[in-house]
Design a protein around this motif. Sequence first.
Motif, mmCIF file in Angstrom:
data_model
loop_
_atom_site.group_PDB
_atom_site.id
_atom_site.type_symbol
_atom_site.label_atom_id
_atom_site.label_comp_id
_atom_site.label_asym_id
_atom_site.label_seq_id
_atom_site.Cartn_x
_atom_site.Cartn_y
_atom_site.Cartn_z
ATOM 1 N N THR A 2 0.851 -1.182 0.000
ATOM 2 C CA THR A 2 0.000 0.000 0.000
ATOM 3 C C THR A 2 0.883 1.226 0.000
ATOM 4 N N ARG A 3 0.515 2.191 -0.795
ATOM 5 C CA ARG A 3 1.314 3.408 -0.849
ATOM 6 C C ARG A 3 0.437 4.607 -0.549
ATOM 7 N N PRO A 4 0.977 5.579 0.152
ATOM 8 C CA PRO A 4 0.191 6.769 0.446
ATOM 9 C C PRO A 4 0.158 7.713 -0.741
ATOM 10 N N LEU A 5 -0.996 8.280 -0.988
ATOM 11 C CA LEU A 5 -1.143 9.340 -1.978
ATOM 12 C C LEU A 5 -1.296 10.645 -1.217
ATOM 13 N N LEU A 6 -0.439 11.615 -1.514
ATOM 14 C CA LEU A 6 -0.450 12.885 -0.815
ATOM 15 C C LEU A 6 -0.990 13.982 -1.718
ATOM 16 N N VAL A 7 -1.872 14.787 -1.164
ATOM 17 C CA VAL A 7 -2.445 15.928 -1.877
ATOM 18 C C VAL A 7 -2.088 17.198 -1.120
ATOM 19 N N ALA A 8 -1.555 18.162 -1.841
ATOM 20 C CA ALA A 8 -1.254 19.464 -1.244
ATOM 21 C C ALA A 8 -2.395 20.422 -1.549
ATOM 22 N N GLY A 9 -3.067 20.900 -0.503
ATOM 23 C CA GLY A 9 -4.089 21.916 -0.647
ATOM 24 C C GLY A 9 -3.436 23.283 -0.553
ATOM 25 N N MET A 10 -3.829 24.187 -1.439
ATOM 26 C CA MET A 10 -3.178 25.499 -1.504
ATOM 27 C C MET A 10 -4.214 26.617 -1.479
ATOM 28 N N GLY A 11 -3.853 27.699 -0.808
ATOM 29 C CA GLY A 11 -4.595 28.943 -0.880
ATOM 30 C C GLY A 11 -3.586 30.050 -1.084
ATOM 31 N N CYS A 12 -4.016 31.156 -1.681
ATOM 32 C CA CYS A 12 -3.058 32.233 -1.918
ATOM 33 C C CYS A 12 -3.764 33.562 -2.140
ATOM 34 N N ASN A 13 -3.017 34.640 -1.941
ATOM 35 C CA ASN A 13 -3.514 35.963 -2.263
ATOM 36 C C ASN A 13 -3.559 36.143 -3.778
#
Length: 264
Positions: A128-139
């Motif tokens: 099993t491998r982890p899937l990573l998601v980066a959530g982003m917010g910005c000006n």
Amino acid sequence: MTDSRKPRRPITLISLTDPGRALVEKLLTFMPEAEHLDRPQPFQDTIRERFRSGHRLILLCAAGIVVRTLGSALSDKYNDPPVLVIDEHGRFVVPLLSGHEGGANEWARQVAERIGAQPVITGAQRYTRPLLVAGMGCNRGCPLDTLLALLDHTLSSHGLQRSDIHALASIELKQDEAGLHELATTLEVPIMFYPPAVLNEYSEMLSRKSEIVFRETGCYGVAEAAALAHADRLVKHDFHPELIIPKQKNADATLAVARIYQNT
């Protein structure tokens, strides 16, 4: 946008002792939607009814009690809900039923990590491998360099690197931000944008709910909720994604990372 997720089975937590009840309180902090039954009566009938109704079960008791209780209620590993057993002191988490097909093995790993326990996986192991998601917010108008600086600093401080990120996500309000699209191109990953209504489905999983952000965007947090929302849609599982890096920020951007496990 089509939501391909299957409905999640409800969760029932069962405690039989005072230490077990105390541990349930800890479990409820990251699964607040769960039902808690403390010393239910009649015990066997109640547990079998929840199981036959499709509830995912976590029982804080001896494994033998669970085996004797559910033995007559079992159907098959493809349809039975996952069942975990945790000792009342929270040292070990055992996926007792539906380990692979029902997702109990991965669920046990997640629960064990949250309570500082050891998962005890006894079945044949898939990778099993982890899937990573980066959530982003910005000006508005945030440049690529600023986004990369925040991303690289955050990942390196958590022992990760750019190649560990499977996808990016943000709120629909930011879908015309050139910097976010340039970041996705640089990382060679897709980026998805979600409306506030979807992000609000994860408000109870946020490290902090911001009324200011809600007034400005219609949701209580962008980076964390976007990471969770997209991770939730990457694979079909009965359990929630995890927020492994809560919101980080610099002067112009925010970042959070969520994880879900993929069977391969």
